[in-house]
Design a protein around this motif. Sequence first.
Motif, PDB file in Angstrom:
ATOM      1  N   ILE A  10      -6.900 -11.922   7.394  1.00 40.34           N
ATOM      2  CA  ILE A  10      -8.162 -12.224   8.056  1.00 40.34           C
ATOM      3  C   ILE A  10      -7.933 -12.300   9.567  1.00 40.34           C
ATOM      4  O   ILE A  10      -6.966 -12.906  10.030  1.00 40.34           O
ATOM      5  N   ALA A  11      -8.820 -11.667  10.324  1.00 43.13           N
ATOM      6  CA  ALA A  11      -8.723 -11.666  11.781  1.00 43.13           C
ATOM      7  C   ALA A  11      -8.843 -13.085  12.329  1.00 43.13           C
ATOM      8  O   ALA A  11      -9.562 -13.920  11.771  1.00 43.13           O
ATOM      9  N   VAL A  67     -14.016  -8.536   9.715  1.00 43.39           N
ATOM     10  CA  VAL A  67     -13.287  -9.803   9.643  1.00 43.39           C
ATOM     11  C   VAL A  67     -11.885  -9.664   9.043  1.00 43.39           C
ATOM     12  O   VAL A  67     -11.115 -10.614   9.049  1.00 43.39           O
ATOM     13  N   VAL A  68     -11.550  -8.470   8.543  1.00 40.36           N
ATOM     14  CA  VAL A  68     -10.258  -8.235   7.905  1.00 40.36           C
ATOM     15  C   VAL A  68      -9.430  -7.300   8.773  1.00 40.36           C
ATOM     16  O   VAL A  68      -9.933  -6.296   9.269  1.00 40.36           O
ATOM     17  N   GLU A  69      -8.147  -7.638   8.929  1.00 37.84           N
ATOM     18  CA  GLU A  69      -7.222  -6.761   9.649  1.00 37.84           C
ATOM     19  C   GLU A  69      -6.584  -5.802   8.652  1.00 37.84           C
ATOM     20  O   GLU A  69      -6.006  -6.224   7.659  1.00 37.84           O
ATOM     21  N   GLY A  70      -6.676  -4.519   8.904  1.00 43.04           N
ATOM     22  CA  GLY A  70      -6.064  -3.531   8.018  1.00 43.04           C
ATOM     23  C   GLY A  70      -6.821  -3.382   6.717  1.00 43.04           C
ATOM     24  O   GLY A  70      -7.967  -3.804   6.577  1.00 43.04           O
ATOM     25  N   GLU A  71      -6.145  -2.785   5.759  1.00 43.94           N
ATOM     26  CA  GLU A  71      -6.741  -2.531   4.449  1.00 43.94           C
ATOM     27  C   GLU A  71      -6.323  -3.612   3.457  1.00 43.94           C
ATOM     28  O   GLU A  71      -5.242  -4.171   3.559  1.00 43.94           O
ATOM     29  N   GLU A  72      -7.185  -3.879   2.498  1.00 43.41           N
ATOM     30  CA  GLU A  72      -6.811  -4.787   1.417  1.00 43.41           C
ATOM     31  C   GLU A  72      -5.853  -4.058   0.487  1.00 43.41           C
ATOM     32  O   GLU A  72      -5.819  -2.839   0.444  1.00 43.41           O
ATOM     33  N   SER A  73      -5.055  -4.833  -0.245  1.00 41.43           N
ATOM     34  CA  SER A  73      -4.185  -4.240  -1.259  1.00 41.43           C
ATOM     35  C   SER A  73      -4.373  -4.996  -2.563  1.00 41.43           C
ATOM     36  O   SER A  73      -4.806  -6.158  -2.566  1.00 41.43           O
ATOM     37  N   HIS A  74      -4.071  -4.321  -3.677  1.00 43.21           N
ATOM     38  CA  HIS A  74      -4.272  -4.905  -5.005  1.00 43.21           C
ATOM     39  C   HIS A  74      -2.978  -4.834  -5.806  1.00 43.21           C
ATOM     40  O   HIS A  74      -2.291  -3.828  -5.793  1.00 43.21           O
ATOM     41  N   LEU A  75      -2.689  -5.916  -6.498  1.00 47.17           N
ATOM     42  CA  LEU A  75      -1.611  -5.953  -7.472  1.00 47.17           C
ATOM     43  C   LEU A  75      -2.279  -6.247  -8.806  1.00 47.17           C
ATOM     44  O   LEU A  75      -2.908  -7.289  -8.980  1.00 47.17           O
ATOM     45  N   VAL A  76      -2.189  -5.307  -9.742  1.00 51.19           N
ATOM     46  CA  VAL A  76      -2.877  -5.418 -11.028  1.00 51.19           C
ATOM     47  C   VAL A  76      -1.833  -5.691 -12.112  1.00 51.19           C
ATOM     48  O   VAL A  76      -0.902  -4.913 -12.294  1.00 51.19           O
ATOM     49  N   LEU A  77      -2.004  -6.814 -12.821  1.00 53.13           N
ATOM     50  CA  LEU A  77      -1.047  -7.241 -13.838  1.00 53.13           C
ATOM     51  C   LEU A  77      -1.759  -7.513 -15.156  1.00 53.13           C
ATOM     52  O   LEU A  77      -2.939  -7.829 -15.172  1.00 53.13           O
ATOM     53  N   THR A  78      -0.999  -7.455 -16.238  1.00 55.11           N
ATOM     54  CA  THR A  78      -1.535  -7.761 -17.546  1.00 55.11           C
ATOM     55  C   THR A  78      -0.634  -8.750 -18.270  1.00 55.11           C
ATOM     56  O   THR A  78       0.570  -8.792 -18.014  1.00 55.11           O
ATOM     57  N   ASP A  79      -1.219  -9.551 -19.166  1.00 56.02           N
ATOM     58  CA  ASP A  79      -0.441 -10.467 -20.013  1.00 56.02           C
ATOM     59  C   ASP A  79       0.104  -9.755 -21.228  1.00 56.02           C
ATOM     60  O   ASP A  79       0.970 -10.263 -21.899  1.00 56.02           O
ATOM     61  N   LEU A 138     -18.685  -2.179  -3.001  1.00 62.70           N
ATOM     62  CA  LEU A 138     -18.512  -1.308  -1.829  1.00 62.70           C
ATOM     63  C   LEU A 138     -19.389  -1.764  -0.663  1.00 62.70           C
ATOM     64  O   LEU A 138     -18.960  -1.714   0.494  1.00 62.70           O
ATOM     65  N   ARG A 139     -20.584  -2.239  -0.962  1.00 61.21           N
ATOM     66  CA  ARG A 139     -21.467  -2.751   0.087  1.00 61.21           C
ATOM     67  C   ARG A 139     -20.856  -3.989   0.748  1.00 61.21           C
ATOM     68  O   ARG A 139     -20.866  -4.131   1.973  1.00 61.21           O
ATOM     69  N   TRP A 140     -20.299  -4.892  -0.047  1.00 62.64           N
ATOM     70  CA  TRP A 140     -19.685  -6.088   0.511  1.00 62.64           C
ATOM     71  C   TRP A 140     -18.400  -5.776   1.249  1.00 62.64           C
ATOM     72  O   TRP A 140     -18.050  -6.463   2.215  1.00 62.64           O
ATOM     73  N   MET A 141     -17.696  -4.734   0.849  1.00 60.47           N
ATOM     74  CA  MET A 141     -16.482  -4.345   1.567  1.00 60.47           C
ATOM     75  C   MET A 141     -16.819  -3.893   2.991  1.00 60.47           C
ATOM     76  O   MET A 141     -16.060  -4.144   3.924  1.00 60.47           O
ATOM     77  N   GLU A 142     -17.962  -3.268   3.165  1.00 56.57           N
ATOM     78  CA  GLU A 142     -18.419  -2.895   4.508  1.00 56.57           C
ATOM     79  C   GLU A 142     -18.642  -4.140   5.359  1.00 56.57           C
ATOM     80  O   GLU A 142     -18.303  -4.159   6.541  1.00 56.57           O
ATOM     81  N   ALA A 143     -19.197  -5.184   4.773  1.00 57.33           N
ATOM     82  CA  ALA A 143     -19.432  -6.433   5.503  1.00 57.33           C
ATOM     83  C   ALA A 143     -18.114  -7.109   5.878  1.00 57.33           C
ATOM     84  O   ALA A 143     -18.030  -7.794   6.902  1.00 57.33           O
ATOM     85  N   LEU A 144     -17.064  -6.908   5.064  1.00 54.45           N
ATOM     86  CA  LEU A 144     -15.768  -7.525   5.336  1.00 54.45           C
ATOM     87  C   LEU A 144     -14.967  -6.810   6.420  1.00 54.45           C
ATOM     88  O   LEU A 144     -14.090  -7.417   7.038  1.00 54.45           O
ATOM     89  N   ARG A 145     -15.243  -5.539   6.673  1.00 56.16           N
ATOM     90  CA  ARG A 145     -14.432  -4.766   7.622  1.00 56.16           C
ATOM     91  C   ARG A 145     -14.219  -5.454   8.969  1.00 56.16           C
ATOM     92  O   ARG A 145     -13.094  -5.473   9.463  1.00 56.16           O
TER      93      ARG A 145
END
Length: 124
Positions: free
Chosen positions: A35-36, A107-119, A98-105
């Motif tokens: 976050i900026a 306030v966020v530095e760089g790109e978000e990243s995802h780590l996807v895990l399963t049990d 996607l609409r909310w991601m535009e609103a976040l641009r």
Amino acid sequence: LRMWARRGMAVVCSRPLGTRVTVGPGLKVFTHRVIATGKEKEFDKIIKELKSYANYAPGFTGSQHLKQLSTEKNIHVVLSHWKTQRDWEHWLQSHSRLRWMEALRPVVEGEESHLVLTDQLDEY
């Protein structure tokens, strides 16, 4: 609930109207954002609104908003819980998100990243 909690396989999370649900096996997604400086309150407001939309997404079972302590960067992680990978992928590409991601641009530095895990692990 106690049995699952002792095994560390369940998380209790809040839902609309103050209801509580237990999240068990399924998909866990860690979304990492930096976050900026000075934009944390704006980020918090946007992320709460985004969660209100996610609450109605198929397969969404809850989330937690976490902040890393003692770092130079303002790192926030959202841990979201999904029934299936398909549910997560549908949300990831949804018009609402996607609409909310535009609103976040701004306030966020760089790109978000995802780590996807399963049990659900195969036996060895």
